[in-house]
Motif scaffolding. Structure first.
Motif: not given
Length: 117
Positions: A63-87
């Protein structure tokens, strides 16, 4: 003003993600014209997984991330980190994007302030 906040820790278990997002939301409230990017690395990529269930009265990182997004904040996720965690095939919350070290480098170079948690 461009601000980059880098998170490294899991969404729950300690309060680093919570405090980083509290700061992000406060910055957006005080300065509506800032360009805010939150970059999730290491275990922090779990912050962008949808449908988080938390106990009544407990903070919810999604919910907190969505609040940031609704105010034009950008959320970026490290692709290598996602892969390393099976995500790598997990859907992220709407508005969060898979990213790269190259993009983090570019955002860092062009940011006025970089804050890490």
């Amino acid at each position: 003003m461009k601000i980059l906040i880098i998170l490294n820790d899991a969404p729950y278990g300690n309060e680093r993600a919570y405090n980083a997002l509290r700061l992000a939301m406060s910055l957006q409230k005080e300065k509506s014209d800032i360009e805010l990017t939150i970059f999730l690395m290491a275990d922090a990529v779990g912050c962008a997984i949808p449908n988080q269930k938390t106990a009544q009265g407990y903070y919810n990182i999604e919910r907190m991330l969505k609040s940031v997004i609704t105010k034009n904040g950008k959320i970026k996720c490290c692709g290598t980190c996602l892969d390393a965690r099976g995500l790598s095939s997990v859907n992220l919350i709407e508005g969060a994007e898979r990213s790269t070290m190259q993009e983090l480098t570019e955002i860092t170079i062009t940011s006025d302030k970089v804050i890490t948690f």
